[in-house]
Design a protein around this motif. Structure first.
Motif, PDB file in Angstrom:
ATOM      1  N   ARG A 243       2.490   1.680  -3.512  1.00 54.60           N
ATOM      2  CA  ARG A 243       1.491   2.070  -4.522  1.00 54.60           C
ATOM      3  C   ARG A 243       1.017   3.502  -4.293  1.00 54.60           C
ATOM      4  O   ARG A 243       0.851   4.267  -5.253  1.00 54.60           O
ATOM      5  CB  ARG A 243       0.320   1.093  -4.473  1.00 54.60           C
TER       6      ARG A 243
ATOM      7  N   TYR B 214       1.711   6.533  -7.096  1.00 57.63           N
ATOM      8  CA  TYR B 214       0.577   7.186  -7.753  1.00 57.63           C
ATOM      9  C   TYR B 214       0.200   8.526  -7.128  1.00 57.63           C
ATOM     10  O   TYR B 214      -0.919   9.001  -7.313  1.00 57.63           O
ATOM     11  CB  TYR B 214      -0.622   6.239  -7.790  1.00 57.63           C
TER      12      TYR B 214
ATOM     13  N   THR C 175       0.834  -1.206   0.000  1.00 54.89           N
ATOM     14  CA  THR C 175       0.000   0.000   0.000  1.00 54.89           C
ATOM     15  C   THR C 175       0.863   1.248   0.000  1.00 54.89           C
ATOM     16  O   THR C 175       0.585   2.220  -0.725  1.00 54.89           O
ATOM     17  CB  THR C 175      -0.926   0.006   1.226  1.00 54.89           C
TER      18      THR C 175
ATOM     19  N   TYR D 247       9.814   0.763  -5.240  1.00 51.18           N
ATOM     20  CA  TYR D 247       9.686  -0.563  -4.622  1.00 51.18           C
ATOM     21  C   TYR D 247      11.014  -0.998  -4.016  1.00 51.18           C
ATOM     22  O   TYR D 247      11.069  -1.469  -2.869  1.00 51.18           O
ATOM     23  CB  TYR D 247       9.224  -1.594  -5.656  1.00 51.18           C
TER      24      TYR D 247
ATOM     25  N   ALA E 119       2.092  -3.710  -4.143  1.00 48.52           N
ATOM     26  CA  ALA E 119       2.711  -2.642  -4.933  1.00 48.52           C
ATOM     27  C   ALA E 119       2.357  -2.744  -6.404  1.00 48.52           C
ATOM     28  O   ALA E 119       2.147  -1.729  -7.080  1.00 48.52           O
ATOM     29  CB  ALA E 119       4.227  -2.668  -4.748  1.00 48.52           C
ATOM     30  N   TYR E 120       2.261  -3.985  -6.919  1.00 48.90           N
ATOM     31  CA  TYR E 120       2.029  -4.167  -8.351  1.00 48.90           C
ATOM     32  C   TYR E 120       0.633  -4.718  -8.651  1.00 48.90           C
ATOM     33  O   TYR E 120       0.366  -5.101  -9.790  1.00 48.90           O
ATOM     34  CB  TYR E 120       3.092  -5.104  -8.924  1.00 48.90           C
ATOM     35  N   ALA E 121      -0.241  -4.756  -7.644  1.00 50.77           N
ATOM     36  CA  ALA E 121      -1.623  -5.234  -7.822  1.00 50.77           C
ATOM     37  C   ALA E 121      -1.649  -6.603  -8.486  1.00 50.77           C
ATOM     38  O   ALA E 121      -2.310  -6.813  -9.506  1.00 50.77           O
ATOM     39  CB  ALA E 121      -2.424  -4.216  -8.644  1.00 50.77           C
TER      40      ALA E 121
ATOM     41  N   ASP F  29       8.786   3.325 -10.787  1.00 53.18           N
ATOM     42  CA  ASP F  29       7.985   2.427  -9.945  1.00 53.18           C
ATOM     43  C   ASP F  29       8.868   1.379  -9.279  1.00 53.18           C
ATOM     44  O   ASP F  29       8.741   1.097  -8.078  1.00 53.18           O
ATOM     45  CB  ASP F  29       6.913   1.729 -10.780  1.00 53.18           C
TER      46      ASP F  29
END
Length: 320
Positions: free
Chosen positions: A93, A97, A90, A236, A283-285, A232
């Motif tokens: 991400r 974003y 979470t 991470y 993080a990467y859904a 991204d």
């Protein structure tokens, strides 16, 4: 004692470095002209250059800013650390974003955690050496079969003595592909304590290399997944490295006590894989299966990255 002072200085530097990245809030409103660029002030910060509206000139302010930089981190550190540990996906991400105001930046957190790790590790070698010396002294004082002690036989008492003797006698075999490098490493091995200090110092200075070493491996796991950028992956990686540093600190502290030493294996064998899984998934859904197989590869890649980093700092520390 000097090593502990240096460690404390490194810790302070870490806080100030990370604090410099994260500017803290001004506590008073500003009016008039900005002292830096002259623009009209309408709030706590200058809208043109970003400088705080008030520039205090008291001695107390120097210490207040130092303590603020080391301990406060704009309170963002206290919001970010629990997220890194408990909700890493979470956090990553959100930051990627655009939800960034509440959190310390990944780079600032990485700097803080790395320096915190070296701060803790700075207290370890001396204890380990002393324990080793005591054990070696007991072995050395024990009589051998002919009734003489190992000291009388002139045997090496510590790993430093053994390495030094091996290097000076020419028994130490080094093959780095270049005779000059081999000779420099053998020469460094003649003073193991200095060599260890140089390696530790190199690890401290070049810890940032962990990011560029890790990025290609992370990219490889998502090379065909659209909508992802190196930014991204960098966010991470920095948060993951921050957690790994905190994990190593916890393992070291746990290993120091017989009451908690049993937990070290669980922390590394279960805690790190579980954290990596949930970090990747959030993080990467990712789905459960996608996160699971990537976790397996990520742990392998992390080991390879660590080995590459260790090799680099050994060369930089012993040869550089």
């Amino acid at each position: 004692m000097s090593g502990e002072i240096e460690a404390a200085g490194a810790m302070a530097t870490a806080g100030l470095a990370a604090g410099a990245i994260e500017t803290h809030e001004a506590r008073e409103g500003g009016h008039g002209a900005c002292l830096n660029c002259g623009a009209e002030l309408s709030g706590n910060y200058c809208a043109a250059c970003g400088q705080a509206a008030h520039a205090h000139r008291t001695l107390a302010q120097v210490f207040e800013e130092a303590l603020h930089g080391i301990l406060h981190f704009d309170t963002k550190i206290w919001r970010t650390l629990p997220m890194v540990i408990g909700r890493p996906g979470t956090l990553t991400r959100n930051y990627v974003y655009g939800k960034r105001a509440r959190y310390i930046s990944p780079l600032a957190l990485f700097l803080f955690c790395i320096f915190l790790m070296f701060f803790v590790f700075a207290f370890m070698p001396e204890d380990v050496v002393e324990a080793s010396a005591r054990a070696d002294a007991e072995v050395a004082s024990a009589p051998t079969e002919d009734g003489a002690s190992s000291v009388e036989h002139g045997e090496a008492q510590t790993w430093q003595d053994e390495l030094k003797a091996s290097a000076r006698s020419g028994d130490l075999q080094v093959n780095l592909g270049a005779p000059d490098l081999n000779e420099r490493v053998r020469h460094a091995a003649e003073n193991p304590d200095l060599a260890l200090y140089k390696v530790q110092n190199a690890a401290y200075k070049f810890s940032f290399l962990l990011l560029p070493i890790s990025l290609p491996f992370i990219w490889l796991l998502f090379a065909w997944k659209r909508g992802l950028t190196l930014y991204d992956h960098a966010v991470y990686a920095l948060y993951a490295l921050s957690f790994a540093s905190l994990m190593f600190i916890t393992v070291v502290l746990a290993a120091m006590s017989s009451w908690t030493s049993w937990a070290t294996g669980w922390l590394l064998g279960l805690g790190l894989p579980a954290h990596t899984f949930f970090h990747l998934k959030g993080a990467y859904a990712l789905g459960w299966f996608s996160a699971l197989w990537r976790t397996a590869f990520m742990l392998c890649f992390a080991l390879v990255s660590l080995l590459i980093f260790v090799a680099v700092i050994l060369v930089l520390g012993l040869v550089g």
